[in-house]
Design a protein around this motif. Sequence first.
Motif, PDB file in Angstrom:
ATOM      1  N   ALA A  56       0.843  -1.195   0.000  1.00 36.87           N
ATOM      2  CA  ALA A  56       0.000   0.000   0.000  1.00 36.87           C
ATOM      3  C   ALA A  56       0.878   1.244   0.000  1.00 36.87           C
ATOM      4  CB  ALA A  56      -0.923   0.011   1.212  1.00 36.87           C
ATOM      5  N   TRP A  57       0.508   2.202  -0.841  1.00 39.11           N
ATOM      6  CA  TRP A  57       1.249   3.447  -0.995  1.00 39.11           C
ATOM      7  C   TRP A  57       0.277   4.621  -1.039  1.00 39.11           C
ATOM      8  CZ3 TRP A  57       5.930   1.891  -0.213  1.00 39.11           C
ATOM      9  CH2 TRP A  57       6.336   0.648  -0.686  1.00 39.11           C
ATOM     10  N   ILE A  58       0.756   5.798  -0.642  1.00 39.39           N
ATOM     11  CA  ILE A  58      -0.017   7.018  -0.857  1.00 39.39           C
ATOM     12  C   ILE A  58      -0.130   7.192  -2.368  1.00 39.39           C
ATOM     13  CG2 ILE A  58      -0.013   9.542  -0.610  1.00 39.39           C
ATOM     14  CD1 ILE A  58      -0.762   8.065   1.964  1.00 39.39           C
ATOM     15  N   ASN A  59      -1.286   7.598  -2.842  1.00 36.96           N
ATOM     16  CA  ASN A  59      -1.611   7.656  -4.268  1.00 36.96           C
ATOM     17  C   ASN A  59      -1.115   8.946  -4.930  1.00 36.96           C
ATOM     18  OD1 ASN A  59      -2.835   6.841  -6.707  1.00 36.96           O
ATOM     19  ND2 ASN A  59      -4.707   7.946  -6.218  1.00 36.96           N
ATOM     20  N   ARG A  60       0.190   9.217  -4.827  1.00 34.55           N
ATOM     21  CA  ARG A  60       0.762  10.415  -5.451  1.00 34.55           C
ATOM     22  C   ARG A  60       2.194  10.147  -5.879  1.00 34.55           C
ATOM     23  NH1 ARG A  60      -1.335  12.656  -1.004  1.00 34.55           N
ATOM     24  NH2 ARG A  60       0.669  12.841   0.023  1.00 34.55           N
ATOM     25  N   CYS A  61       2.513  10.586  -7.083  1.00 28.69           N
ATOM     26  CA  CYS A  61       3.897  10.554  -7.543  1.00 28.69           C
ATOM     27  C   CYS A  61       4.691  11.526  -6.667  1.00 28.69           C
ATOM     28  CB  CYS A  61       3.971  10.973  -9.009  1.00 28.69           C
ATOM     29  SG  CYS A  61       5.664  11.065  -9.648  1.00 28.69           S
ATOM     30  N   THR A  62       5.907  11.172  -6.369  1.00 27.79           N
ATOM     31  CA  THR A  62       6.745  12.031  -5.526  1.00 27.79           C
ATOM     32  C   THR A  62       7.287  13.241  -6.271  1.00 27.79           C
ATOM     33  OG1 THR A  62       8.625  10.617  -6.070  1.00 27.79           O
ATOM     34  CG2 THR A  62       7.447  10.140  -4.012  1.00 27.79           C
ATOM     35  N   HIS A  63       7.129  13.293  -7.578  1.00 27.01           N
ATOM     36  CA  HIS A  63       7.645  14.402  -8.370  1.00 27.01           C
ATOM     37  C   HIS A  63       6.716  15.613  -8.340  1.00 27.01           C
ATOM     38  CE1 HIS A  63       8.047  16.309 -12.537  1.00 27.01           C
ATOM     39  NE2 HIS A  63       9.028  16.814 -11.818  1.00 27.01           N
ATOM     40  N   GLU A  64       5.458  15.442  -8.772  1.00 25.55           N
ATOM     41  CA  GLU A  64       4.521  16.571  -8.819  1.00 25.55           C
ATOM     42  C   GLU A  64       3.165  16.240  -8.217  1.00 25.55           C
ATOM     43  OE1 GLU A  64       4.128  17.989 -12.840  1.00 25.55           O
ATOM     44  OE2 GLU A  64       6.011  19.092 -12.730  1.00 25.55           O
ATOM     45  N   SER A  65       3.123  15.307  -7.322  1.00 27.42           N
ATOM     46  CA  SER A  65       1.884  14.908  -6.651  1.00 27.42           C
ATOM     47  C   SER A  65       0.795  14.447  -7.615  1.00 27.42           C
ATOM     48  CB  SER A  65       1.348  16.024  -5.755  1.00 27.42           C
ATOM     49  OG  SER A  65       2.266  16.284  -4.719  1.00 27.42           O
ATOM     50  N   GLN A  66       1.178  13.972  -8.776  1.00 30.82           N
ATOM     51  CA  GLN A  66       0.231  13.411  -9.745  1.00 30.82           C
ATOM     52  C   GLN A  66      -0.363  12.130  -9.172  1.00 30.82           C
ATOM     53  OE1 GLN A  66      -0.735  14.383 -12.968  1.00 30.82           O
ATOM     54  NE2 GLN A  66      -2.124  12.664 -12.811  1.00 30.82           N
ATOM     55  N   ARG A  67      -1.680  11.967  -9.300  1.00 30.37           N
ATOM     56  CA  ARG A  67      -2.334  10.749  -8.836  1.00 30.37           C
ATOM     57  C   ARG A  67      -1.897   9.575  -9.708  1.00 30.37           C
ATOM     58  NH1 ARG A  67      -8.324  11.660  -9.050  1.00 30.37           N
ATOM     59  NH2 ARG A  67      -8.513   9.971  -7.557  1.00 30.37           N
ATOM     60  N   LEU A  68      -1.484   8.495  -9.082  1.00 30.74           N
ATOM     61  CA  LEU A  68      -1.068   7.291  -9.803  1.00 30.74           C
ATOM     62  C   LEU A  68      -2.284   6.500 -10.271  1.00 30.74           C
ATOM     63  CD1 LEU A  68       1.823   6.344  -7.378  1.00 30.74           C
ATOM     64  CD2 LEU A  68       2.041   7.424  -9.634  1.00 30.74           C
ATOM     65  N   THR A 105      13.547   8.586  -5.365  1.00 31.44           N
ATOM     66  CA  THR A 105      12.552   8.848  -4.326  1.00 31.44           C
ATOM     67  C   THR A 105      11.762   7.569  -4.083  1.00 31.44           C
ATOM     68  OG1 THR A 105      10.804   9.555  -5.845  1.00 31.44           O
ATOM     69  CG2 THR A 105      12.307  11.268  -5.033  1.00 31.44           C
ATOM     70  N   THR A 106      11.047   7.532  -2.988  1.00 34.88           N
ATOM     71  CA  THR A 106      10.235   6.372  -2.628  1.00 34.88           C
ATOM     72  C   THR A 106       8.845   6.843  -2.241  1.00 34.88           C
ATOM     73  OG1 THR A 106      12.203   5.214  -1.815  1.00 34.88           O
ATOM     74  CG2 THR A 106      10.076   4.365  -1.089  1.00 34.88           C
ATOM     75  N   LEU A 107       7.831   6.136  -2.721  1.00 39.46           N
ATOM     76  CA  LEU A 107       6.452   6.459  -2.365  1.00 39.46           C
ATOM     77  C   LEU A 107       6.246   6.309  -0.866  1.00 39.46           C
ATOM     78  CD1 LEU A 107       4.580   4.510  -5.192  1.00 39.46           C
ATOM     79  CD2 LEU A 107       4.862   6.998  -5.013  1.00 39.46           C
ATOM     80  N   PRO A 108       5.465   7.185  -0.249  1.00 38.13           N
ATOM     81  CA  PRO A 108       5.148   7.032   1.173  1.00 38.13           C
ATOM     82  C   PRO A 108       4.292   5.774   1.376  1.00 38.13           C
ATOM     83  CG  PRO A 108       4.658   9.260   0.432  1.00 38.13           C
ATOM     84  CD  PRO A 108       4.940   8.438  -0.785  1.00 38.13           C
ATOM     85  N   THR A 109       4.667   5.005   2.365  1.00 44.89           N
ATOM     86  CA  THR A 109       3.989   3.742   2.631  1.00 44.89           C
ATOM     87  C   THR A 109       2.747   3.928   3.497  1.00 44.89           C
ATOM     88  OG1 THR A 109       4.341   1.478   3.383  1.00 44.89           O
ATOM     89  CG2 THR A 109       5.334   3.198   4.702  1.00 44.89           C
ATOM     90  N   VAL A 110       1.821   3.004   3.347  1.00 46.31           N
ATOM     91  CA  VAL A 110       0.649   2.893   4.213  1.00 46.31           C
ATOM     92  C   VAL A 110       0.708   1.471   4.751  1.00 46.31           C
ATOM     93  CG1 VAL A 110      -1.872   2.917   4.312  1.00 46.31           C
ATOM     94  CG2 VAL A 110      -0.669   4.522   2.813  1.00 46.31           C
ATOM     95  N   GLU A 111       0.698   1.335   6.071  1.00 52.14           N
ATOM     96  CA  GLU A 111       0.866   0.015   6.675  1.00 52.14           C
ATOM     97  C   GLU A 111      -0.398  -0.821   6.549  1.00 52.14           C
ATOM     98  OE1 GLU A 111       2.598   0.060  10.606  1.00 52.14           O
ATOM     99  OE2 GLU A 111       3.788   1.819  10.066  1.00 52.14           O
TER     100      GLU A 111
END
Length: 158
Positions: A56-68, A105-111
């Motif tokens: 599980a990851w936060i649904n945003r690219c780390t570059h420009e916060s684009q929704r994946l 960069t690495t996507l922020p994780t959701v546990e």
Amino acid sequence: MFFHRAYIPFVEMSERARLTTVETVRENRSWLFTIRDQYGEKDEAILVPCEDGVEAWINRCTHESQRLDAGRGAAIRDGKIICPKHGSMFDSCSGYCDNGEAADTTLPTVEIDVDGDTVYLTDDAATFVHEGGIDDGDGNVDEDDDDDGPASTSHIGL
């Protein structure tokens, strides 16, 4: 008689919330859901298949916060989540990007926790709100892009 009351900070622990099944994530390539963070703000997260199950990851690219995943499923190829705007590719198991605008960069994780085939949210900093993207109040998902998807400057074709 004097009693001293010790201060014990209250820490709210996340309850284990059932999200979906591993089978559903694998069949659909991704599973979008909304959470509320520790500050009470809504955010989106995605479940994606990986070789060991799901992550599980936060649904945003780390570059420009684009929704994946803009509600139509995340673009995934060869175990990589592809940002639809610039084509950065994130490993679905580690969240790490080794190319493109989001490189190193690495996507922020959701546990999460997987019990059998069932996926549970176990992140102490997140509370499950609902399946799907953030609701704008009209039953529609908030999207900064148009209905045709994001404008892409990627060199990667899907």
